[in-house]
Structures are given as C-alpha cells and as structure tokens.
Design a protein around this motif. Structure first.
Motif, mmCIF file in Angstrom:
data_model
loop_
_atom_site.group_PDB
_atom_site.id
_atom_site.type_symbol
_atom_site.label_atom_id
_atom_site.label_comp_id
_atom_site.label_asym_id
_atom_site.label_seq_id
_atom_site.Cartn_x
_atom_site.Cartn_y
_atom_site.Cartn_z
ATOM 1 N N MET A 96 0.859 -1.183 0.000
ATOM 2 C CA MET A 96 0.000 0.000 0.000
ATOM 3 C C MET A 96 0.898 1.237 0.000
ATOM 4 O O MET A 96 1.054 1.916 1.012
ATOM 5 N N PRO A 97 1.515 1.549 -1.138
ATOM 6 C CA PRO A 97 2.537 2.601 -1.172
ATOM 7 C C PRO A 97 2.020 4.013 -0.939
ATOM 8 O O PRO A 97 2.820 4.916 -0.706
ATOM 9 N N ASN A 98 0.707 4.221 -0.976
ATOM 10 C CA ASN A 98 0.176 5.563 -0.718
ATOM 11 C C ASN A 98 -0.052 5.844 0.770
ATOM 12 O O ASN A 98 -0.439 6.956 1.125
ATOM 13 N N LEU A 99 0.161 4.849 1.619
ATOM 14 C CA LEU A 99 0.003 5.101 3.052
ATOM 15 C C LEU A 99 0.880 6.278 3.438
ATOM 16 O O LEU A 99 2.006 6.403 2.955
ATOM 17 N N ASN A 100 0.347 7.130 4.311
ATOM 18 C CA ASN A 100 1.172 8.275 4.707
ATOM 19 C C ASN A 100 1.199 8.456 6.215
ATOM 20 O O ASN A 100 0.339 7.987 6.939
ATOM 21 N N ARG A 101 2.238 9.121 6.628
ATOM 22 C CA ARG A 101 2.537 9.342 8.039
ATOM 23 C C ARG A 101 1.381 10.026 8.770
ATOM 24 O O ARG A 101 1.053 9.682 9.893
ATOM 25 N N ASP A 102 0.772 11.003 8.123
ATOM 26 C CA ASP A 102 -0.324 11.753 8.727
ATOM 27 C C ASP A 102 -1.478 10.815 9.114
ATOM 28 O O ASP A 102 -1.970 10.838 10.237
ATOM 29 N N PHE A 103 -1.884 9.958 8.179
ATOM 30 C CA PHE A 103 -2.969 9.018 8.485
ATOM 31 C C PHE A 103 -2.544 7.995 9.529
ATOM 32 O O PHE A 103 -3.294 7.691 10.465
ATOM 33 N N LEU A 104 -1.349 7.443 9.386
ATOM 34 C CA LEU A 104 -0.888 6.418 10.338
ATOM 35 C C LEU A 104 -0.777 7.000 11.748
ATOM 36 O O LEU A 104 -1.064 6.316 12.732
ATOM 37 N N ASN A 105 -0.398 8.267 11.861
ATOM 38 C CA ASN A 105 -0.348 8.918 13.169
ATOM 39 C C ASN A 105 -1.756 9.197 13.702
ATOM 40 O O ASN A 105 -2.015 9.058 14.895
ATOM 41 N N PHE A 106 -2.674 9.588 12.822
ATOM 42 C CA PHE A 106 -4.075 9.753 13.209
ATOM 43 C C PHE A 106 -4.588 8.453 13.830
ATOM 44 O O PHE A 106 -5.161 8.446 14.920
ATOM 45 N N LEU A 107 -4.347 7.342 13.158
ATOM 46 C CA LEU A 107 -4.799 6.037 13.655
ATOM 47 C C LEU A 107 -4.096 5.685 14.967
ATOM 48 O O LEU A 107 -4.730 5.257 15.930
ATOM 49 N N GLY A 108 -2.799 5.902 15.016
ATOM 50 C CA GLY A 108 -2.012 5.536 16.195
ATOM 51 C C GLY A 108 -2.315 6.350 17.430
ATOM 52 O O GLY A 108 -2.022 5.926 18.545
#
Length: 189
Positions: A96-108
């Motif tokens: 999933m190469p479009n995953l981005n830090r902003d979203f992953l941090n939102f989730l985390g």
C-alpha cells in the motif's frame, strides 16, 4: 512519538505479481518497504515480517519469519504481535505505497479500549491497515488451529472498534497486487 509498535507485512508469495517481491517495487528512488518504514517513523518500534528475512538485512529494523508458514496475513499478524514489545501494534502491508505518516499517526493516536482498531471506508473494512492488541495472540492461534485464515473471521471473537476513514485519506488505501496495477500506480491512474 507514538507508544505503539508498527508491524510491516512483507511476506507472501506475490503470485499475482508474477512472484516478484512487492516490497521491493520502486516508487521514485525508494522501494515500497522503505517508504512504509519512513511513514511509520513516529512509532516507537518497527519490525518487518517476511518469509525471507535475508532480503531485509540492510533495513536496520528487526525482521522475523512467519512461525505458521503459508497461512496468509493472519500468520504475519501473529508473528508481529508475538515479537513486538508493545501491547498495541499498527499492522500495515508493504503493498500500500500511498500510506502516509499523517494518516498512520491519526490512527495511532486513537486511545480507546479495543482489541482491534479497524479503519473503514464506507462499509469496507481495512483489516491489513489496523491496530491490534498483543493479547489477542491466543485468539489468532485458535483461528489458525481451526483453519480459519481470514483476518475478518478473527473479529467475531475480539472487541473491534471501527473508525471511519476521513475523506482526505481514502485514496491511500490502494493495493498494488499485479503488474498492471503497478503500471497504473506509477502513471498516477
């Protein structure tokens, strides 16, 4: 710093990609797995799960093989949770190469009580980009023992919190599984 682990699933046989390891497909001057490692840099611990750990010796993160080989992503989640030092762990696939830090941090940064925190787009669950509690390892082992290999089947026996993916992040949930999908991805289609 997000006080959770990040588990990157980079195993699998890549049959639909003509057996080319998807983790090493290029996006610009980086491989998919390097990009995912960069996007998860705010997590306290990062590990890679692969059937071939030697391919990742230069990644500077711990790499583990599936303990329960050929059982799909559920086995990868199992070994990731088993080897993580954290109770809660983000699990993401390398394709999933479009995953981005902003979203992953939102989730985390969502701090509620759950065994699994699963993003949804509309009514579609995203079980391979989710946060799982380490304490569900025995539930995963029960599933695999009973030949239940789909991650979503695990949800019947654990507490799951679903989080609607904000509109601005929906486009990051693109998987690259075939050579034609990879070509379309590179073209920006």
């Amino acid at each position: 710093m997000i006080k959770k682990g990040a588990v990157i699933l980079a195993g699998g046989q890549s049959r639909r990609m003509n057996y080319e390891d998807k983790a090493f497909l290029k996006i610009g001057n980086m491989t998919f797995v390097e990009k995912i490692l960069n996007e998860t840099c705010d997590y306290e611990e990062r590990i890679i799960i692969s059937n071939n750990p030697l391919n990742y010796k230069d990644m500077n993160v711990p790499v583990f093989s599936d303990i329960l080989e050929s059982q799909g992503p559920l086995a990868g989640i199992h070994v990731g949770l088993k080897n993580s030092k954290h109770e809660r762990n983000l699990v993401v696939p390398c394709d999933m190469p479009n995953l981005n830090r902003d979203f992953l941090n939102f989730l985390g940064n969502i701090e509620e009580d759950y065994d699994a925190l699963v993003p949804i787009i509309g009514s579609y669950e995203q079980p391979l980009c989710a946060i799982y509690k380490k304490s569900i390892i025995y539930k995963i082992e029960e599933c695999i023992k009973n030949r239940i290999y789909k991650v979503k089947e695990l949800y019947r026996d654990i507490s799951v919190k679903y989080v609607q993916v904000p509109k601005k992040y929906e486009s990051i949930f693109i998987n690259v599984n075939t050579p034609s999908e990879y070509k379309r991805f590179l073209k920006g289609d």
